[in-house]
Motif scaffolding. Structure first.
Motif, mmCIF file in Angstrom:
data_model
loop_
_atom_site.group_PDB
_atom_site.id
_atom_site.type_symbol
_atom_site.label_atom_id
_atom_site.label_comp_id
_atom_site.label_asym_id
_atom_site.label_seq_id
_atom_site.Cartn_x
_atom_site.Cartn_y
_atom_site.Cartn_z
ATOM 1 N N ILE A 61 1.010 -1.280 0.063
ATOM 2 C CA ILE A 61 0.135 -0.007 0.049
ATOM 3 C C ILE A 61 1.011 1.209 0.150
ATOM 4 O O ILE A 61 1.694 1.091 0.795
ATOM 5 C CB ILE A 61 -1.103 0.038 1.278
ATOM 6 C CG1 ILE A 61 -1.795 -1.246 1.275
ATOM 7 C CG2 ILE A 61 -1.818 1.283 1.049
ATOM 8 C CD1 ILE A 61 -2.644 -1.321 2.362
ATOM 9 N N LEU A 62 0.699 2.180 -0.877
ATOM 10 C CA LEU A 62 1.572 3.325 -0.991
ATOM 11 C C LEU A 62 0.645 4.455 -1.089
ATOM 12 O O LEU A 62 -0.527 4.559 -1.617
ATOM 13 C CB LEU A 62 2.356 3.423 -2.460
ATOM 14 C CG LEU A 62 3.351 2.451 -2.500
ATOM 15 C CD1 LEU A 62 3.879 2.297 -4.010
ATOM 16 C CD2 LEU A 62 4.411 2.427 -1.813
ATOM 17 N N SER A 63 0.972 5.682 -0.492
ATOM 18 C CA SER A 63 0.120 7.190 -0.427
ATOM 19 C C SER A 63 0.235 7.690 -1.923
ATOM 20 O O SER A 63 1.520 7.313 -2.459
ATOM 21 C CB SER A 63 0.505 7.708 0.612
ATOM 22 O OG SER A 63 1.710 8.605 0.401
ATOM 23 N N GLU A 64 -0.540 8.581 -2.265
ATOM 24 C CA GLU A 64 -0.467 9.400 -3.497
ATOM 25 C C GLU A 64 0.918 9.954 -3.398
ATOM 26 O O GLU A 64 1.639 10.008 -4.164
ATOM 27 C CB GLU A 64 -1.667 10.138 -3.555
ATOM 28 C CG GLU A 64 -1.701 10.917 -4.917
ATOM 29 C CD GLU A 64 -2.862 11.431 -5.156
ATOM 30 O OE1 GLU A 64 -3.575 11.717 -6.373
ATOM 31 O OE2 GLU A 64 -3.610 12.061 -4.047
ATOM 32 N N ASN A 65 1.177 10.517 -2.155
ATOM 33 C CA ASN A 65 2.356 11.457 -1.996
ATOM 34 C C ASN A 65 3.692 10.558 -2.343
ATOM 35 O O ASN A 65 4.638 11.292 -2.912
ATOM 36 C CB ASN A 65 2.460 12.201 -0.648
ATOM 37 C CG ASN A 65 1.292 12.941 -0.444
ATOM 38 O OD1 ASN A 65 0.995 13.813 -1.366
ATOM 39 N ND2 ASN A 65 1.119 13.244 0.498
ATOM 40 N N ALA A 66 3.564 9.389 -1.835
ATOM 41 C CA ALA A 66 4.683 8.691 -2.130
ATOM 42 C C ALA A 66 4.978 8.270 -3.487
ATOM 43 O O ALA A 66 6.026 8.095 -3.967
ATOM 44 C CB ALA A 66 4.668 7.189 -1.323
ATOM 45 N N LEU A 67 3.921 8.080 -4.438
ATOM 46 C CA LEU A 67 3.894 7.860 -5.726
ATOM 47 C C LEU A 67 4.486 9.106 -6.211
ATOM 48 O O LEU A 67 5.323 9.067 -7.031
ATOM 49 C CB LEU A 67 2.520 7.484 -6.486
ATOM 50 C CG LEU A 67 2.006 6.269 -5.710
ATOM 51 C CD1 LEU A 67 0.577 5.954 -6.239
ATOM 52 C CD2 LEU A 67 3.194 4.931 -6.386
#
Length: 85
Positions: A61-67
């Motif tokens: 699971i990745l956040s939009e900010n991490a992407l």
């Protein structure tokens, strides 16, 4: 996305960068992934992703900010050979 979210994005001018079903690639991380599901945790958008090329299936699971920080960009017609290079 609900009607309220669409209206809010129109008013604030904030565009959606990532959507479920998109295939993304990062030159920085040299990884290709597919967004499978959108999840909201504490009002922060996260995505469950499938990393291509992994033999073991595990939940990532990745956040939009991490992407955004890892500079993942949308890929449309790219071969596996180009990804590996």
């Amino acid at each position: 996305m609900t009607f309220y979210d669409k209206l809010l994005t129109k008013l604030t001018g904030k565009k959606q960068f990532y959507q479920v079903g998109q295939r993304l690639y990062s030159n920085k991380k040299r990884k290709s992934l597919v967004l499978e599901r959108e999840i909201f945790v504490n009002e922060i958008k996260h995505f469950r992703v499938r990393i291509e090329g992994m033999t073991i299936k595990k939940a990532v699971i990745l956040s939009e900010n991490a992407l955004l920080e890892d500079q993942y960009k949308r890929v449309e017609n790219i071969s596996k050979k180009e990804i590996l290079l």
